[in-house]
Design a protein around this motif. Structure first.
Motif, short mmCIF file in Angstrom:
data_model
loop_
_atom_site.label_atom_id
_atom_site.label_comp_id
_atom_site.label_asym_id
_atom_site.label_seq_id
_atom_site.Cartn_x
_atom_site.Cartn_y
_atom_site.Cartn_z
N GLY A 65 0.82 -1.22 0.00
CA GLY A 65 0.00 0.00 0.00
C GLY A 65 0.85 1.26 0.00
O GLY A 65 2.08 1.20 -0.08
N SER A 96 -1.11 7.47 -3.08
CA SER A 96 -1.28 7.25 -4.52
C SER A 96 -0.45 8.22 -5.37
O SER A 96 -0.25 8.00 -6.55
CB SER A 96 -2.76 7.29 -4.90
OG SER A 96 -3.34 8.48 -4.44
N SER A 133 -0.17 -2.93 -6.92
CA SER A 133 -1.54 -2.76 -6.44
C SER A 133 -2.30 -4.08 -6.44
O SER A 133 -2.48 -4.69 -7.49
CB SER A 133 -2.28 -1.76 -7.33
OG SER A 133 -3.68 -1.88 -7.09
N VAL A 178 -5.44 -4.37 -6.15
CA VAL A 178 -6.65 -4.18 -6.96
C VAL A 178 -6.32 -4.38 -8.45
O VAL A 178 -7.09 -5.04 -9.17
CB VAL A 178 -7.25 -2.78 -6.70
CG1 VAL A 178 -8.29 -2.43 -7.77
CG2 VAL A 178 -7.89 -2.73 -5.31
N GLY A 190 -9.38 -2.28 -1.46
CA GLY A 190 -9.01 -0.88 -1.32
C GLY A 190 -9.54 -0.28 -0.05
O GLY A 190 -10.50 -0.77 0.55
N GLU A 191 -8.86 0.80 0.38
CA GLU A 191 -9.23 1.41 1.66
C GLU A 191 -9.63 2.87 1.51
O GLU A 191 -10.40 3.40 2.29
CB GLU A 191 -8.07 1.32 2.66
CG GLU A 191 -7.72 -0.08 3.13
CD GLU A 191 -6.85 -0.84 2.13
OE1 GLU A 191 -6.05 -0.19 1.42
OE2 GLU A 191 -6.97 -2.06 2.05
N PRO A 216 -4.09 0.49 -2.69
CA PRO A 216 -4.74 -0.46 -1.78
C PRO A 216 -3.74 -1.46 -1.18
O PRO A 216 -2.75 -1.80 -1.82
CB PRO A 216 -5.74 -1.19 -2.67
CG PRO A 216 -5.66 -0.59 -4.01
CD PRO A 216 -4.53 0.37 -4.07
N CYS A 247 -7.06 -6.78 -1.75
CA CYS A 247 -8.23 -6.97 -2.61
C CYS A 247 -8.54 -8.46 -2.66
O CYS A 247 -7.63 -9.28 -2.66
CB CYS A 247 -7.92 -6.45 -4.03
SG CYS A 247 -9.35 -6.49 -5.14
#
Ligand SMILES: [Zn+2]
Length: 411
Positions: free
Chosen positions: A211, A214, A222, A224, A255-256, A262, A265
């Motif tokens: 994580g 971004s 990632s 996700v 995701g958070e 994230p 996932c």
């Protein structure tokens, strides 16, 4: 000849007896439906069924370590001509309803409404009728093999056929003699003969990573994105799948935050098939797609890594016997004897377990009609229910008192 001989007069007498006792069966069915039995919490209903069985003659009743209620009838004569391979009848105790679901019974004439009234209070009530029939001294004197009547736990949904699986595991550990034949009694009905059992595998695939922010951590892998690659692959695979199978990504979450890479996932994959080899093939393909998806994401962000966990949420083995199998043909004969045309069918029931292990098995309804199974609006209609009861009585009594060797039931 097995299954096709003219019905014996003593079977006709028993059939006539039960034709006049449909209210006895329905009363038991309503009693059972009023006792909650969510999958994994079947204890109260199991205790009720066990006490009913204990009150009957000629039956040895016990609870096994899985929570199944087991009633055993052994032939009165243990001499020559008695086969040690038992006939096994299964009826599941559990329902899809939680403990909070009101189990109020509304009856109007032949129609009874209550969650679980058909699936599977009907099967359990008819199991009691079979027990009373088979335990009677004159019938026990005719038995050519032991009969096991098992009220199973954990058949529905997340139960994954736990009770049937445990019973057959214990059986094969304790005895090298496979059951002669297995009949799962499930829900209302008097014409279908389930001889094909679809299997399934449900997987949860969870991907985790470090994580980050971004913007400042934009070069981080990632979870996700990795799951996204996997879902794209599954969707392509779904178009190329073998006939008689399905595969789908059915749920996804991850995701958070809107502004974070994230850390986690997960995706659920539902695989179903008629043939076990196809299910195994799709499962292997899923694992290949997963490792490609992880590689693809990591190749773009080589300095960080992803972790991976695969959890089996559910697994039901597939199996089948042919329409020409003697057990199916015997069921077709019994169906015709009550004036119905047998319909071969495919369904997931307790019969999946024996079928997946090469043991001849079918699933049959327990008479009457119904609808709304697995909903709170479930209903059952007792009209002409004697036909389904008679079909089961004829089949069970024929199989329990005939002496073909186990090889006569070709696989
Ligand atoms: Zn059922």
């Amino acid at each position: 000849m097995f299954g096709a001989s003219a019905p014996d007069a003593w079977i006709d007498t028993l059939v006539d007896h039960w034709r006049g006792r449909q209210e006895w069966i329905l009363a038991h069915q309503m009693d059972i439906a009023g006792i909650a039995a969510p999958t994994g919490a079947e204890e109260r209903r199991a205790a009720h069924v066990e006490s009913q069985l204990r009150a009957m003659e000629g039956i040895d009743t016990h609870r096994d370590r899985h929570g199944n209620v087991c009633a055993v009838m052994v032939p009165a004569s243990a001499g020559a001509g008695v086969d040690r391979a038992p006939l096994v009848c299964l009826a599941h105790l559990d329902t899809v309803f939680d403990r909070e679901t009101p189990l109020v019974i509304h009856r109007e004439g032949s129609i009874v409404r209550c969650p679980g009234i058909g699936d599977n209070s009907r099967g359990l009530a008819v199991l009691l009728a079979l027990a009373q029939t088979l335990g009677a001294a004159d019938v026990r004197g005719r038995l050519a093999r032991p009969v096991h009547l098992i009220a199973t736990v954990g058949e529905e949904g997340i139960g994954d056929l736990r009770g049937a699986r445990g019973w057959f595991d214990d059986r094969s550990a304790a005895s090298h003699i496979d059951p002669f034949a297995v009949i799962a009694i499930d829900g209302p009905g008097d014409d279908t003969v389930v001889h094909r059992a679809p299997g399934s595998v449900r997987l949860r695939i969870t991907v985790t990573g470090p994580g980050g922010h971004s913007w400042t951590d934009a070069d981080t892998v990632s979870p996700v994105a990795a799951v996204g690659h996997l879902i794209a692959g599954i969707s392509r695979l779904a178009h190329e799948r073998p006939s008689g199978t399905t595969i789908a990504a059915t749920r996804v979450s991850g995701g958070e935050s809107l502004t974070a890479i994230p850390t986690q996932c997960w995706v659920d994959i539902d695989i179903r098939g008629i043939r076990q080899a196809d299910i195994d093939g799709l499962r292997a393909s899923t694992m290949t797609l997963l490792s490609r998806a992880i590689q693809e994401e990591r190749s773009r962000h080589p300095r960080t890594t992803l972790d991976l966990q695969v959890t089996v949420l559910g697994e039901r083995p597939a199996g089948s016997i042919s329409e020409q199998h003697r057990l199916v043909r015997a069921a077709v004969v019994a169906t015709a004897a009550v004036g119905r045309d047998a319909r071969p069918a495919i369904a997931s029931t307790d019969a999946n377990i024996p079928l997946s292990r090469g043991i001849p098995a079918i699933a049959l309804g327990a008479g009457g009609t119904g609808g709304g199974a697995h909903t709170r609006d479930e209903w059952y209609d007792d009209r002409d229910s004697h036909r389904g009861v008679e079909r089961l009585l004829r089949l069970v009594l024929t199989l329990a008192t005939s002496r073909p060797s186990i090889d006569d039931l070709e696989r």
